[in-house]
Design a protein around this motif. Structure first.
Motif, PDB file in Angstrom:
ATOM      1  N   VAL A  38       0.601 -23.129  18.131  1.00 17.94           N
ATOM      2  CA  VAL A  38      -0.263 -22.606  17.119  1.00 17.94           C
ATOM      3  C   VAL A  38       0.198 -21.178  16.918  1.00 17.94           C
ATOM      4  O   VAL A  38       0.065 -20.413  17.693  1.00 17.94           O
ATOM      5  N   PHE A  39       0.307 -20.790  15.355  1.00 13.89           N
ATOM      6  CA  PHE A  39       0.781 -19.496  14.957  1.00 13.89           C
ATOM      7  C   PHE A  39      -0.760 -19.069  14.136  1.00 13.89           C
ATOM      8  O   PHE A  39      -0.909 -19.841  13.318  1.00 13.89           O
ATOM      9  N   SER A  40      -1.049 -17.754  14.370  1.00  6.71           N
ATOM     10  CA  SER A  40      -2.050 -17.495  13.664  1.00  6.71           C
ATOM     11  C   SER A  40      -1.281 -16.777  12.383  1.00  6.71           C
ATOM     12  O   SER A  40      -0.131 -16.760  12.193  1.00  6.71           O
ATOM     13  N   ARG A  41      -2.230 -16.366  11.522  1.00  2.00           N
ATOM     14  CA  ARG A  41      -1.452 -16.163  10.091  1.00  2.00           C
ATOM     15  C   ARG A  41      -1.053 -14.808  10.271  1.00  2.00           C
ATOM     16  O   ARG A  41       0.051 -14.612   9.612  1.00  2.00           O
ATOM     17  N   GLU A  42      -1.504 -13.764  11.207  1.00  2.00           N
ATOM     18  CA  GLU A  42      -0.858 -12.420  11.380  1.00  2.00           C
ATOM     19  C   GLU A  42       0.487 -12.602  11.778  1.00  2.00           C
ATOM     20  O   GLU A  42       1.653 -12.085  11.546  1.00  2.00           O
ATOM     21  N   GLN A  43       0.790 -13.682  13.021  1.00  2.00           N
ATOM     22  CA  GLN A  43       1.937 -14.015  13.503  1.00  2.00           C
ATOM     23  C   GLN A  43       3.036 -14.629  12.328  1.00  2.00           C
ATOM     24  O   GLN A  43       4.215 -13.955  12.492  1.00  2.00           O
ATOM     25  N   LEU A  44       2.590 -15.313  11.463  1.00  2.00           N
ATOM     26  CA  LEU A  44       3.290 -15.835  10.441  1.00  2.00           C
ATOM     27  C   LEU A  44       4.034 -14.871   9.604  1.00  2.00           C
ATOM     28  O   LEU A  44       5.015 -14.732   9.047  1.00  2.00           O
ATOM     29  N   LEU A  45       2.847 -13.933   9.204  1.00  2.00           N
ATOM     30  CA  LEU A  45       3.421 -12.787   8.144  1.00  2.00           C
ATOM     31  C   LEU A  45       4.355 -12.077   8.875  1.00  2.00           C
ATOM     32  O   LEU A  45       5.352 -11.575   8.110  1.00  2.00           O
ATOM     33  N   GLN A  46       4.126 -11.627  10.131  1.00  2.00           N
ATOM     34  CA  GLN A  46       5.240 -10.838  10.953  1.00  2.00           C
ATOM     35  C   GLN A  46       6.526 -11.340  11.168  1.00  2.00           C
ATOM     36  O   GLN A  46       7.617 -10.916  10.787  1.00  2.00           O
ATOM     37  N   ILE A  47       6.585 -12.780  11.299  1.00  2.00           N
ATOM     38  CA  ILE A  47       7.620 -13.388  11.594  1.00  2.00           C
ATOM     39  C   ILE A  47       8.385 -13.864  10.249  1.00  2.00           C
ATOM     40  O   ILE A  47       9.787 -13.668  10.033  1.00  2.00           O
ATOM     41  N   VAL A  48       7.839 -14.382   9.365  1.00  2.00           N
ATOM     42  CA  VAL A  48       8.328 -14.992   8.191  1.00  2.00           C
ATOM     43  C   VAL A  48       8.579 -13.832   6.914  1.00  2.00           C
ATOM     44  O   VAL A  48       9.521 -13.791   6.384  1.00  2.00           O
ATOM     45  N   TRP A  49       7.680 -12.876   6.943  1.00  2.00           N
ATOM     46  CA  TRP A  49       7.692 -11.762   5.959  1.00  2.00           C
ATOM     47  C   TRP A  49       8.692 -10.499   6.456  1.00  2.00           C
ATOM     48  O   TRP A  49       8.990  -9.841   5.531  1.00  2.00           O
ATOM     49  N   ASP A  50       8.709 -10.422   7.403  1.00  2.00           N
ATOM     50  CA  ASP A  50       9.454  -9.386   7.978  1.00  2.00           C
ATOM     51  C   ASP A  50       9.128  -7.924   7.926  1.00  2.00           C
ATOM     52  O   ASP A  50       9.797  -6.988   7.866  1.00  2.00           O
ATOM     53  N   TYR A  51       7.727  -7.783   7.416  1.00  2.00           N
ATOM     54  CA  TYR A  51       7.108  -6.534   7.304  1.00  2.00           C
ATOM     55  C   TYR A  51       5.656  -6.881   7.450  1.00  2.00           C
ATOM     56  O   TYR A  51       5.227  -7.832   6.969  1.00  2.00           O
ATOM     57  N   GLU A  52       4.963  -5.538   7.412  1.00  2.00           N
ATOM     58  CA  GLU A  52       3.525  -5.605   7.451  1.00  2.00           C
ATOM     59  C   GLU A  52       2.954  -5.939   6.172  1.00  2.00           C
ATOM     60  O   GLU A  52       3.303  -5.656   5.067  1.00  2.00           O
ATOM     61  N   TYR A  53       2.051  -6.894   6.052  1.00  2.00           N
ATOM     62  CA  TYR A  53       1.269  -7.129   4.844  1.00  2.00           C
ATOM     63  C   TYR A  53      -0.180  -6.567   5.034  1.00  2.00           C
ATOM     64  O   TYR A  53      -1.011  -6.904   4.150  1.00  2.00           O
ATOM     65  N   PHE A  54      -0.537  -5.900   5.946  1.00  2.00           N
ATOM     66  CA  PHE A  54      -1.807  -5.050   6.011  1.00  2.00           C
ATOM     67  C   PHE A  54      -2.914  -6.084   5.972  1.00  2.00           C
ATOM     68  O   PHE A  54      -4.024  -5.776   5.267  1.00  2.00           O
ATOM     69  N   GLY A  55      -2.592  -6.974   6.704  1.00  2.00           N
ATOM     70  CA  GLY A  55      -3.678  -8.221   6.839  1.00  2.00           C
ATOM     71  C   GLY A  55      -4.263  -9.088   5.811  1.00  2.00           C
ATOM     72  O   GLY A  55      -5.296  -9.668   5.842  1.00  2.00           O
ATOM     73  N   ASP A  56      -3.136  -9.162   4.710  1.00  2.00           N
ATOM     74  CA  ASP A  56      -3.421  -9.922   3.612  1.00  2.00           C
ATOM     75  C   ASP A  56      -3.044 -11.370   3.878  1.00  2.00           C
ATOM     76  O   ASP A  56      -2.091 -11.764   3.870  1.00  2.00           O
ATOM     77  N   GLU A  57      -3.907 -12.095   4.886  1.00  2.00           N
ATOM     78  CA  GLU A  57      -3.751 -13.246   5.289  1.00  2.00           C
ATOM     79  C   GLU A  57      -3.660 -14.506   4.304  1.00  2.00           C
ATOM     80  O   GLU A  57      -3.187 -15.492   4.487  1.00  2.00           O
TER      81      GLU A  57
END
Length: 237
Positions: free
Chosen positions: A179-198
């Motif tokens: 199970v991947f949290s939205r935060e984990q997927l943001l960090q892995i897939v987008w390669d930078y911080e999205y400031f919590g925009d899940e």
């Protein structure tokens, strides 16, 4: 890179052009939606990336994005928006944009986003036709070749995945049942911080699921209160 930037503020374009030149990128600028779309349609294979403003004269960014996606499922699109509401950003992602940058923005921020998205696209780039296909991922019903972007689900090609949709599927399928949290997927897939925009993740998962549904039973599952996982082990087909 060869960039197409569709932005009606010519002052912004002139400023950004200097940064593009410093990176040695070739850029074409169009100042309304109709001209921008026509520039893309005239040479759809020419562009390495589209930078697209949401608010444009003659044809808005949403319409342009939708039209581009009908022609090309894979050309990377970064949407620029002066709006603050999350709903507009989510709609842009659902229309097929791979990323967005909210105005006012630093040129260095836009450059960083372009580089991050281009880097991921290059990592997933194809090999020559002479090279034998190799599937890095093989599950019960899914096969993925990361280098050629070939994705087979239920013995049929999974068509039309955008770069981010492919990255999401690849990430989760690399670790079935995890199970991947939205935060984990943001960090892995987008390669930078999205400031919590899940909501970014939710929008891309929704589009990915729609494309999976064409091939057969759903393999992306919601784990309520936690996130998402890939699992095709219980599916009989």
């Amino acid at each position: 890179m060869n960039l197409l930037m569709i932005e009606d503020n010519q002052s912004v374009c002139e400023m950004i052009e200097m940064f593009f030149m410093k990176e040695e990128w070739d850029a074409t600028f169009k100042y309304d939606g109709e001209e921008g779309l026509q520039a893309f349609m005239d040479a759809p294979d020419k562009w390495d990336m589209i930078i697209l403003d949401l608010m444009l004269p003659k044809m808005d960014g949403m319409e342009v994005c939708r039209a581009i996606r009908k022609k090309s499922k894979t050309v990377p699109i970064i949407m620029l928006t002066a709006r603050d509401t999350e709903s507009d950003q989510v709609i842009g992602l659902e229309m097929g944009a791979d990323d967005y940058v909210t105005k006012p923005f630093s040129p260095l921020t836009l450059i960083a986003r372009i580089k991050a998205l281009h880097r991921r696209v290059e990592l997933l780039g194809g090999r020559s036709e002479e090279e034998q296909s190799h599937y890095e991922i093989e599950t019960k019903h899914l096969k993925i070749d990361r280098k050629t972007r070939e994705t087979i689900l239920y013995e049929k090609p999974l068509e039309g995945l955008t770069p981010k949709e492919f990255d999401l599927l690849y990430t989760m399928a690399s670790n079935p049942k995890q199970v991947f949290s939205r935060e984990q997927l943001l960090q892995i897939v987008w390669d930078y911080e999205y400031f919590g925009d899940e909501r970014t993740v939710d929008a891309h998962i929704k589009k990915l699921r729609q494309k999976i549904d064409v091939n057969g039973p759903q393999v992306i599952h919601t784990v309520w209160g936690v996130g998402y996982k890939f699992d095709d082990s219980e599916i009989e087909q």
